[in-house]
Write an enzyme that holds these catalytic residues in place. Sequence first.
Site, PDB file in Angstrom:
ATOM      1  N   CYS A 134      -0.940  13.156   0.665  1.00  0.00           N
ATOM      2  CA  CYS A 134       0.389  12.849   0.113  1.00  0.00           C
ATOM      3  C   CYS A 134       0.446  13.139  -1.384  1.00  0.00           C
ATOM      4  O   CYS A 134      -0.078  12.357  -2.193  1.00  0.00           O
ATOM      5  CB  CYS A 134       0.741  11.385   0.380  1.00  0.00           C
ATOM      6  SG  CYS A 134       2.364  10.930  -0.252  1.00  0.00           S
ATOM      7  N   CYS A 137       2.585  10.594  -3.343  1.00  0.00           N
ATOM      8  CA  CYS A 137       1.916   9.304  -3.587  1.00  0.00           C
ATOM      9  C   CYS A 137       0.824   9.439  -4.649  1.00  0.00           C
ATOM     10  O   CYS A 137       0.696   8.584  -5.517  1.00  0.00           O
ATOM     11  CB  CYS A 137       1.259   8.785  -2.302  1.00  0.00           C
ATOM     12  SG  CYS A 137       2.198   9.044  -0.809  1.00  0.00           S
ATOM     13  N   ASP A 138       0.013  10.482  -4.563  1.00  0.00           N
ATOM     14  CA  ASP A 138      -1.235  10.529  -5.337  1.00  0.00           C
ATOM     15  C   ASP A 138      -1.271  11.589  -6.444  1.00  0.00           C
ATOM     16  O   ASP A 138      -2.209  11.602  -7.243  1.00  0.00           O
ATOM     17  CB  ASP A 138      -2.421  10.789  -4.383  1.00  0.00           C
ATOM     18  CG  ASP A 138      -2.563   9.665  -3.360  1.00  0.00           C
ATOM     19  OD1 ASP A 138      -2.178   8.528  -3.695  1.00  0.00           O
ATOM     20  OD2 ASP A 138      -3.038   9.925  -2.246  1.00  0.00           O
TER      21      ASP A 138
END
Length: 313
Positions: A134, A137-138
């Site tokens: 992701c 997200c990261d």
Amino acid sequence: MLDCAIIGGGPAGLTAGLYTTRGGLANVTMFEKGMPGGQITNSSEIENYPGVTGEITGMDLMMPWPEQCQRFGLKHDMSEVTNVAHNEDGTFTITKENGDTIDALSVVIGTGSTPRRAGFKGEDEFFGRGVSTCATCDGFFYKGKEVAVIGGGDTALEEAIYLSNICSKVYIVHRRDTFRAAPNTVERVMNTENIELVLNASINEVFGDKMGVTGLSVKQPEGDRQIDVPGVFTFVGMNVNNGVLKKEDGSFICDMNEAGEVIVDLRMKTSTPGLFAAGDIRIEAPKQVVAAAGDGAVAGVNVIHYVDSVKNK
Ligand code: FAD
Ligand code: NAP
């Protein structure tokens, strides 16, 4: 007894919820284990949802959908469903993670798909410690640093473009020298200065230390190459989430194809009366938000006919 149980709160499930409740069914519950919105909420940019122009993230796109459904009476049960059983009287029993059960006259299964593991050495060991699926997200953890992206589909290339705006450099590591991704996405990648293509490359391993990933080693026709990066993003396709439809003996409650996708007709009916499937989980799914939403609408309309016919038998 629910009129309809919707399993999954992505674009397919939410749209089925909108159409069933707005179409007059009073007792519809959507079971979604997390926040509604589905996998598109992990996407950093969506540019092919009709009528939506300008830069918009998947999260922005999906934000208003649950509220719209709730206005018409859709209930959201924030639970993971572990099983859907088809009973002898034609009804369904939904079992939740905590063991509670609830019966329903009809079911729409819209559990979608989840990212596949690529299977290289170090993937499991470093998952969450430098290996990620992701970028939204990261990606920020690698601001100003170099990262690698594995894969050659739409997801890999789109997420590589996203990461190129945060990271100093992005290596796209792909096992062939042509891409599955849409031509205009490939063109954007080619025109992005800080993306380097590492083609015809298979991964020997991702390695690191106790802090996390420090790099990966790839095999290319010209020899092995080491790429020193603290982050590796894998986007190598998706697996359909069909586990809830499995019986104890391992068979499914409806017909599936060899890839484990639910076989449906043009009304999103499965081989089991009262069970409908919508979105990424069905055969021939184009794996698009607009198509999943369309399936949800088709399923919703046909659930109403089905429930009417059962109640007025
Ligand atoms: P999903 O979105 O997968 O939703 C399924 C939902 O079911 C999830 O919320 C999950 O939590 C829930 N669930 C699963 N199992 C259970 C259970 N047992 N109990 C309870 N809840 C459960 N499509 C586009 O059209 N344009 C794009 O630009 C685009 N970009 C993408 C970028 C990325 C990074 C990814 C991963 C996908 C992208 N897609 C894009 C594809 C698109 O996201 C999917 O086709 C679409 O989300 C499918 O919708 P769905 O409702 O079928 O399933
Ligand atoms: P995908 O299209 O299946 O692509 C997966 C990629 O990973 C392929 O390039 C594949 O290589 C590679 N791969 C597979 N297994 C591998 C392994 N073990 N090791 C290394 N590489 C591996 O998956 P996706 O990109 O996630 O897309 C899924 C679906 O969602 C597609 O239908 C896609 O069109 C759709 N989607 C659409 C959009 C959009 O419309 N903008 C965005 C995202 C996703 P090969 O090519 O050699 O097989």
